[in-house]
Design an enzyme around this catalytic site. Structure first.
Site, short mmCIF file in Angstrom:
data_model
loop_
_atom_site.label_atom_id
_atom_site.label_comp_id
_atom_site.label_asym_id
_atom_site.label_seq_id
_atom_site.Cartn_x
_atom_site.Cartn_y
_atom_site.Cartn_z
N TRP A 48 0.83 -1.21 0.00
CA TRP A 48 0.00 0.00 0.00
C TRP A 48 0.87 1.26 0.00
CZ3 TRP A 48 -0.37 4.03 3.52
CH2 TRP A 48 -1.46 4.90 3.37
N HIS A 49 2.00 1.19 0.69
CA HIS A 49 2.86 2.35 0.79
C HIS A 49 3.57 2.68 -0.52
CE1 HIS A 49 2.38 1.98 5.19
NE2 HIS A 49 2.74 3.25 5.20
N GLY A 50 3.78 1.70 -1.37
CA GLY A 50 4.48 2.00 -2.62
C GLY A 50 4.67 0.77 -3.49
#
Length: 489
Positions: free
Chosen positions: A340-342
């Site tokens: 989700w972060h990257g």
């Protein structure tokens, strides 16, 4: 006679990709001042208030992502309609069908903008073809408002809330500008009931809001931006140019930078929302004081970690399907949280490391009864902090190669004999880091006393506190306003 260049004035209010509107920018401060004057007039009138705030929020998002604000409008309409379809469906089968459609649309949209090039690059590596990234622009905050909107439809599906009657009220919830682009992730069941209450801001709430806004700006500009520009960015741009000692303190610096950057944004968002009559829970609770990784995730980015727990971990089965499945669910929740972060393998590795640590901690907590083999509190905090810092290396590095270089320099080129020279060469940065960590590790009671002190000040004193922070910001900030780290997520 004063000459006004209307072309420049109009240009100021248009979107510029290299200058998104931020809480700590001069333009936002002036716009918010004008917004507040009108809001005070309109707040007793529900419909006028909702329309006004929603339009301002959409403009705020336009200044952050340009015409992609239309994407937010589209997502709002689709999720509002599907929320009613889910609620009105009489049979469980049809509720599930509409919920699946909602998940596919929301997660598909998120996947297109965040992960198309990631999977395309993986495909070209497997087929040995050249990789030419597709020109896909990542709208600011798309991950945050997607998760926020999903919480609404999932709660309807679970029967925990009813859909709102007016699409304008739902648009207000999704687009509310304080938390729109970088959280906290607010849930409909917590936020929407506040929308129908009279807007009341007590003197205590006003004082707390001013304290949070001022402390948020202090953390962001005076601590985070300063150590980023003057130290951390240089280390991670080319780790091999610096000794292992400098690399190690670069990691410590980034741990402080990302905390002050993100918690600073959250403080400002919570404070601005409080000025408008809406209350959010805290999003950070001194996470580096944690004694284990489980406690860390109860203190770090609380709105995201609780979202992952309630909507992903529990949906996977939680701890209801046996020990092995519990460990698997914990691990996969953190892996998906990393993704989700990257869209990069280093974020997946970051999630895997935290997921593995959560599994190990849960195993020992269940295998050994509570109270057996306790670590001294300070030692537990030190070990947990250094594990988190180790994971931050993969989070911050632009590539796995950079992460490897940082670790190699720390392991093989430490050079403790240059410590005195290091301190003298980076004395200003180190002083800011010491200040930042000191403020982070002070007891919660002291922080509450400082908040109470500002709250009890007369109005002139509160404004003087905020003005003092702004003046200090102007003295230390760089020529360009630095974006918040979590804008990229």
């Amino acid at each position: 006679m004063l000459q006004i260049d209307f072309n420049k004035l109009a240009d100021l209010f248009q979107y510029h990709a290299n200058a998104p509107m931020l809480f700590n920018s001069g333009l936002f401060l002036w716009l918010f001042l004008g917004f507040s004057c009108l809001y005070v007039i309109l707040r007793p009138h529900h419909r006028a208030k909702v329309i006004f705030v929603t339009l301002f929020s959409l403009y705020f998002y336009y200044k952050s992502s340009g015409w992609y604000f239309l994407l937010l409008v589209l997502a709002t309409v689709v999720d509002y309609v599907l929320g009613w379809f889910i609620y009105d469906a009489e049979q469980r089968f049809y509720k599930r069908v509409w919920m699946i459609i909602n998940l596919v649309l929301n997660l598909g949209l998120l996947a297109y903008f965040k992960y198309t090039n990631f999977f395309y690059e993986a495909w070209t590596q497997w087929t040995h073809e050249p990789f030419n990234p597709l020109p896909i622009f990542l709208p600011v905050g798309v991950s945050f408002y997607t998760f926020q909107s999903l919480s609404y439809t999932i709660d309807i599906y679970r029967g925990e809330i009813k859909p709102v009657k007016s699409i304008l009220d739902y648009a207000f919830f999704v687009s509310f500008f304080p938390q729109l682009v970088a959280g906290p992730i607010v849930r409909a069941k917590d936020f929407i009931p506040q929308l129908y209450r009279p807007v009341v801001v007590t003197p205590e709430q006003f004082g707390r809001a001013i304290f949070l806004i001022g402390s948020g700006m202090f953390k962001k500009v005076i601590i985070s931006d300063y150590i980023s520009i003057n130290f951390v960015d240089r280390i991670f741009d080319n780790p091999t140019l610096y000794s292992g000692l400098e690399n190690l303190f670069g990691v410590y610096g980034y741990a402080l930078q990302i905390y002050c950057d993100f918690s600073g944004y959250s403080d400002m968002a919570i404070g601005i929302a409080l000025l408008l009559g809406f209350q959010y829970p805290i999003n950070f609770d001194s996470p580096y004081q944690s004694r284990n990784v489980t406690e860390f995730w109860r203190r770090w980015h609380i709105s995201l970690s609780s979202w992952l727990r309630d909507y992903l971990y529990i949906s996977l089965g939680g701890n209801r399907k046996g020990t092995f499945r519990t460990y698997f669910n914990l691990f996969m929740t953190m892996v998906l949280g990393g993704l989700w972060h990257g869209a990069a393998w280093r974020f997946i590795l970051w999630g895997m490391l935290h997921g593995g640590a959560l599994v190990v901690h849960r195993f020992f907590r269940s295998y050994f009864s509570v109270g057996n083999f306790p670590l001294p509190r300070l030692l537990a905090q030190v070990l947990t902090f250094h594990f988190v810092c180790f994971c931050w290396i993969f989070f911050r590095a632009d590539s796995m190669e950079i992460a490897r270089e940082v670790l190699t320099q720390i392991a093989t080129q430490f050079k403790p004999e240059i410590f005195t020279e290091f301190v003298l060469g980076y004395q200003n940065v180190l002083l800011v880091m010491v200040l930042g960590y000191f403020l982070h590790f002070i007891p919660r009671s002291v922080e509450l006393q400082a908040e109470g002190l500002v709250t009890r000040l007369p109005l002139v004193g509160k404004l003087a506190w905020l003005l003092g922070v702004i003046i200090l910001m102007t003295q230390v900030q760089s020529a360009e306003v630095q974006p918040f780290i979590y804008f990229q997520f």
